[in-house]
Design a protein around this motif. Structure first.
Motif, PDB file in Angstrom:
ATOM      1  N   GLN A 134      -5.504   2.321   2.868  1.00 16.59           N
ATOM      2  CA  GLN A 134      -6.857   2.263   2.317  1.00 16.59           C
ATOM      3  C   GLN A 134      -7.507   0.898   2.487  1.00 16.59           C
ATOM      4  O   GLN A 134      -8.435   0.532   1.760  1.00 16.59           O
ATOM      5  N   HIS A 135      -7.059   0.178   3.489  1.00 19.49           N
ATOM      6  CA  HIS A 135      -7.590  -1.150   3.797  1.00 19.49           C
ATOM      7  C   HIS A 135      -9.099  -1.118   3.965  1.00 19.49           C
ATOM      8  O   HIS A 135      -9.807  -2.031   3.512  1.00 19.49           O
ATOM      9  N   GLU A 136      -9.617  -0.058   4.608  1.00 14.61           N
ATOM     10  CA  GLU A 136     -11.042  -0.006   4.911  1.00 14.61           C
ATOM     11  C   GLU A 136     -11.903   0.180   3.670  1.00 14.61           C
ATOM     12  O   GLU A 136     -13.127  -0.019   3.717  1.00 14.61           O
ATOM     13  N   LEU A 137     -11.303   0.530   2.534  1.00 19.97           N
ATOM     14  CA  LEU A 137     -12.077   0.705   1.302  1.00 19.97           C
ATOM     15  C   LEU A 137     -12.455  -0.623   0.670  1.00 19.97           C
ATOM     16  O   LEU A 137     -13.297  -0.669  -0.230  1.00 19.97           O
ATOM     17  N   GLY A 138     -11.841  -1.688   1.136  1.00 17.11           N
ATOM     18  CA  GLY A 138     -12.159  -3.013   0.617  1.00 17.11           C
ATOM     19  C   GLY A 138     -11.182  -4.029   1.138  1.00 17.11           C
ATOM     20  O   GLY A 138     -10.102  -4.211   0.570  1.00 17.11           O
ATOM     21  N   GLU A 139     -11.532  -4.701   2.225  1.00 14.68           N
ATOM     22  CA  GLU A 139     -10.590  -5.582   2.888  1.00 14.68           C
ATOM     23  C   GLU A 139     -10.154  -6.757   2.021  1.00 14.68           C
ATOM     24  O   GLU A 139      -9.071  -7.311   2.209  1.00 14.68           O
ATOM     25  N   SER A 140     -11.002  -7.135   1.072  1.00 17.10           N
ATOM     26  CA  SER A 140     -10.644  -8.227   0.171  1.00 17.10           C
ATOM     27  C   SER A 140     -10.149  -7.708  -1.171  1.00 17.10           C
ATOM     28  O   SER A 140      -9.816  -8.501  -2.054  1.00 17.10           O
TER      29      SER A 140
ATOM     30  N   ASP B 298      13.271   7.156   7.558  1.00 18.10           N
ATOM     31  CA  ASP B 298      12.897   8.345   8.325  1.00 18.10           C
ATOM     32  C   ASP B 298      11.545   8.202   9.006  1.00 18.10           C
ATOM     33  O   ASP B 298      11.080   9.127   9.680  1.00 18.10           O
ATOM     34  N   GLY B 299      10.903   7.052   8.820  1.00 15.81           N
ATOM     35  CA  GLY B 299       9.610   6.813   9.455  1.00 15.81           C
ATOM     36  C   GLY B 299       8.449   7.531   8.802  1.00 15.81           C
ATOM     37  O   GLY B 299       7.378   7.632   9.400  1.00 15.81           O
ATOM     38  N   VAL B 300       8.638   8.030   7.584  1.00 15.38           N
ATOM     39  CA  VAL B 300       7.561   8.784   6.927  1.00 15.38           C
ATOM     40  C   VAL B 300       6.939   8.020   5.759  1.00 15.38           C
ATOM     41  O   VAL B 300       5.988   8.507   5.140  1.00 15.38           O
ATOM     42  N   ILE B 301       7.467   6.827   5.446  1.00 11.04           N
ATOM     43  CA  ILE B 301       6.853   5.945   4.461  1.00 11.04           C
ATOM     44  C   ILE B 301       6.761   4.558   5.085  1.00 11.04           C
ATOM     45  O   ILE B 301       7.681   4.116   5.783  1.00 11.04           O
ATOM     46  N   SER B 302       5.656   3.886   4.849  1.00 10.70           N
ATOM     47  CA  SER B 302       5.491   2.531   5.372  1.00 10.70           C
ATOM     48  C   SER B 302       4.506   1.768   4.490  1.00 10.70           C
ATOM     49  O   SER B 302       3.815   2.358   3.661  1.00 10.70           O
ATOM     50  N   MET B 303       4.455   0.475   4.676  1.00 11.85           N
ATOM     51  CA  MET B 303       3.413  -0.317   4.052  1.00 11.85           C
ATOM     52  C   MET B 303       2.203  -0.318   4.975  1.00 11.85           C
ATOM     53  O   MET B 303       2.335  -0.284   6.206  1.00 11.85           O
ATOM     54  N   GLY B 304       1.028  -0.358   4.381  1.00  7.74           N
ATOM     55  CA  GLY B 304      -0.195  -0.324   5.161  1.00  7.74           C
ATOM     56  C   GLY B 304      -0.626  -1.705   5.624  1.00  7.74           C
ATOM     57  O   GLY B 304       0.135  -2.682   5.550  1.00  7.74           O
ATOM     58  N   THR B 305      -1.863  -1.790   6.080  1.00  9.08           N
ATOM     59  CA  THR B 305      -2.441  -3.049   6.547  1.00  9.08           C
ATOM     60  C   THR B 305      -2.502  -4.061   5.404  1.00  9.08           C
ATOM     61  O   THR B 305      -2.897  -3.728   4.285  1.00  9.08           O
ATOM     62  N   PHE B 306      -2.118  -5.290   5.689  1.00  9.08           N
ATOM     63  CA  PHE B 306      -2.204  -6.345   4.690  1.00  9.08           C
ATOM     64  C   PHE B 306      -3.569  -7.020   4.763  1.00  9.08           C
ATOM     65  O   PHE B 306      -4.074  -7.310   5.842  1.00  9.08           O
ATOM     66  N   SER B 307      -4.134  -7.284   3.607  1.00  5.44           N
ATOM     67  CA  SER B 307      -5.408  -7.988   3.542  1.00  5.44           C
ATOM     68  C   SER B 307      -5.225  -9.447   3.952  1.00  5.44           C
ATOM     69  O   SER B 307      -4.160 -10.037   3.742  1.00  5.44           O
ATOM     70  N   ASP B 308      -6.290 -10.031   4.485  1.00  5.56           N
ATOM     71  CA  ASP B 308      -6.239 -11.439   4.864  1.00  5.56           C
ATOM     72  C   ASP B 308      -6.119 -12.360   3.657  1.00  5.56           C
ATOM     73  O   ASP B 308      -5.772 -13.544   3.812  1.00  5.56           O
ATOM     74  N   VAL B 309      -6.396 -11.831   2.454  1.00  2.00           N
ATOM     75  CA  VAL B 309      -6.287 -12.676   1.266  1.00  2.00           C
ATOM     76  C   VAL B 309      -4.819 -12.872   0.853  1.00  2.00           C
ATOM     77  O   VAL B 309      -4.524 -13.737   0.036  1.00  2.00           O
ATOM     78  N   VAL B 310      -3.934 -12.094   1.413  1.00  4.37           N
ATOM     79  CA  VAL B 310      -2.508 -12.236   1.107  1.00  4.37           C
ATOM     80  C   VAL B 310      -1.945 -13.391   1.937  1.00  4.37           C
ATOM     81  O   VAL B 310      -2.015 -13.365   3.165  1.00  4.37           O
ATOM     82  N   PRO B 311      -1.401 -14.413   1.301  1.00  6.65           N
ATOM     83  CA  PRO B 311      -0.834 -15.544   2.055  1.00  6.65           C
ATOM     84  C   PRO B 311       0.266 -15.084   3.010  1.00  6.65           C
ATOM     85  O   PRO B 311       0.998 -14.135   2.722  1.00  6.65           O
ATOM     86  N   ASN B 312       0.384 -15.775   4.118  1.00  2.83           N
ATOM     87  CA  ASN B 312       1.366 -15.393   5.135  1.00  2.83           C
ATOM     88  C   ASN B 312       2.792 -15.394   4.601  1.00  2.83           C
ATOM     89  O   ASN B 312       3.605 -14.547   4.988  1.00  2.83           O
ATOM     90  N   ASP B 313       3.119 -16.326   3.720  1.00  2.00           N
ATOM     91  CA  ASP B 313       4.488 -16.380   3.212  1.00  2.00           C
ATOM     92  C   ASP B 313       4.805 -15.169   2.338  1.00  2.00           C
ATOM     93  O   ASP B 313       5.927 -14.632   2.381  1.00  2.00           O
ATOM     94  N   VAL B 314       3.808 -14.694   1.584  1.00  2.00           N
ATOM     95  CA  VAL B 314       4.013 -13.496   0.771  1.00  2.00           C
ATOM     96  C   VAL B 314       4.141 -12.272   1.666  1.00  2.00           C
ATOM     97  O   VAL B 314       5.036 -11.431   1.478  1.00  2.00           O
ATOM     98  N   LYS B 315       3.265 -12.182   2.644  1.00  2.00           N
ATOM     99  CA  LYS B 315       3.310 -11.063   3.587  1.00  2.00           C
ATOM    100  C   LYS B 315       4.659 -10.994   4.290  1.00  2.00           C
ATOM    101  O   LYS B 315       5.277  -9.919   4.389  1.00  2.00           O
ATOM    102  N   LYS B 316       5.139 -12.132   4.766  1.00  3.14           N
ATOM    103  CA  LYS B 316       6.411 -12.161   5.478  1.00  3.14           C
ATOM    104  C   LYS B 316       7.575 -11.811   4.550  1.00  3.14           C
ATOM    105  O   LYS B 316       8.540 -11.151   4.966  1.00  3.14           O
ATOM    106  N   GLU B 317       7.488 -12.233   3.301  1.00  2.00           N
ATOM    107  CA  GLU B 317       8.550 -11.914   2.346  1.00  2.00           C
ATOM    108  C   GLU B 317       8.640 -10.412   2.103  1.00  2.00           C
ATOM    109  O   GLU B 317       9.733  -9.840   2.057  1.00  2.00           O
ATOM    110  N   ILE B 318       7.472  -9.772   1.952  1.00  2.00           N
ATOM    111  CA  ILE B 318       7.445  -8.318   1.738  1.00  2.00           C
ATOM    112  C   ILE B 318       7.963  -7.603   2.981  1.00  2.00           C
ATOM    113  O   ILE B 318       8.794  -6.683   2.886  1.00  2.00           O
TER     114      ILE B 318
END
Length: 320
Positions: free
Chosen positions: A237-243, A282-302
């Motif tokens: 649902q990234h497109e519903l509000g990128e920030s 099984d490839g049927v659950i994933s995390m979606g697009t990360f917002s640019d407001v998420v710091p890179n270190d947090v994104k990489k940790e997740i």
């Protein structure tokens, strides 16, 4: 006389071939029953996309019916599907377990599949997303991004594993974070979801996980309006509000439906009766697009935690 015998032979051959095709266990045609609508932009649409993926990949006819939420409606739909040589029916909700159990013995050549239940039989299978882990990762990022150190889950029902997962993930990332949890007790009661949202907002919650397909988008819009953060649910649902939407916990129903149809073909129509669970591996659950407001270190940790879970089957709090 010979022409008559030849004609009878041809008719018998057609009938025999037709019956053989229907009873050989392979997917013939596929039906989908939806409790609400396929136009809801979340759960119903996901089911419809899964149906289309089967049509495209397996080159079979597909049929769907919306608003099927009573035993009589299910009975009528299944009877109509059976006349269209449907031998695989997806009930796109947990409600269909009890409905299918009332009629499945009358349709032994049809495989009945539905979501999130314990009802099972030789030709009834419940398919479940193992959603505890996706909730855990949602909790991690919510805890990481909360300025007020207060996050909240607007759940649907108490049995949702993603709610417990969210709590564990949030507490794993920051043991001091406050986690608010309340349940709508309905997939689509928007007014109740808004009431919970206002209660959370008054408690300074600034990251929300609205875990219900019917009220998910309205709550996300409210979160966006008030300048808070949210975790998307079921769809990216990234497109519903990128920030606003930090990331999403995505359930790929289209992949899952196709996997079930392929399993039916592989097993010559014998989908294991019972409960089948599917997860990140099984490839049927994933995390979606990360917002640019998420710091890179947090994104990489997740992302590292997700990869570790896929590789080992263990969440971060199970490895420490």
């Amino acid at each position: 006389m010979k022409k008559g015998i030849a004609l009878i032979f041809i008719v018998l051959l057609i009938i025999t071939t037709s019956c053989s095709n229907i009873s050989d266990g392979k997917v013939q045609n596929v039906g989908l029953l939806v409790e609400g609508t396929i136009h809801d932009q979340t759960w119903g649409k996901k089911g419809y996309m899964g149906l289309l993926s089967i049509k495209e990949e397996l080159d079979v006819n597909v049929f769907f019916k919306e608003g099927v939420n009573t035993q009589l409606a299910v009975n009528a739909a299944v009877e109509e599907f059976s006349k269209q040589n449907v031998n695989l029916i997806f009930g796109h909700s947990s409600i269909y377990g009890k409905y299918f159990s009332e009629i499945n013995e009358s349709y032994p050549d049809i495989e009945f599949v539905y979501f999130n239940g314990a009802t099972k039989d030789d030709n009834i299978t419940s398919i479940n997303f193992n959603s505890h882990a996706m909730g855990f990762f949602a909790g991690m990022i919510a805890s990481a991004m909360s300025n007020s150190k207060s996050v909240g889950v607007i759940g649907t029902f108490g049995w949702q594993p993603e709610v417990d997962g969210f709590y564990e993930g949030a507490k794993y990332y920051n043991p001091d974070v406050n986690v608010e949890i309340q349940y709508v007790n309905s997939w689509d009661n928007v007014d109740r979801a808004f009431d919970i949202y206002e209660q959370f907002n008054n408690k300074k919650v600034d990251v929300y996980y609205p875990a219900g397909d019917g009220f998910n988008i309205p709550v996300l819009n409210k979160v966006k309006e008030d300048g808070h953060y949210a975790i998307g649910y079921v769809s990216d649902q990234h497109e519903l509000g990128e920030s606003t939407v930090l990331t999403s916990t995505v359930q790929h129903v289209d992949f899952l439906y196709l996997a079930v149809a392929n399993l039916m073909n592989e097993k010559d129509g014998d989908i294991p009766g019972g409960v089948l669970e599917f997860d990140f591996q099984d490839g049927v659950i994933s995390m979606g697009t990360f917002s640019d407001v998420v710091p890179n270190d947090v994104k990489k940790e997740i992302q590292s935690a997700v990869k570790q879970y896929i590789d080992t089957g263990k969440l971060p709090n199970e490895i420490r």
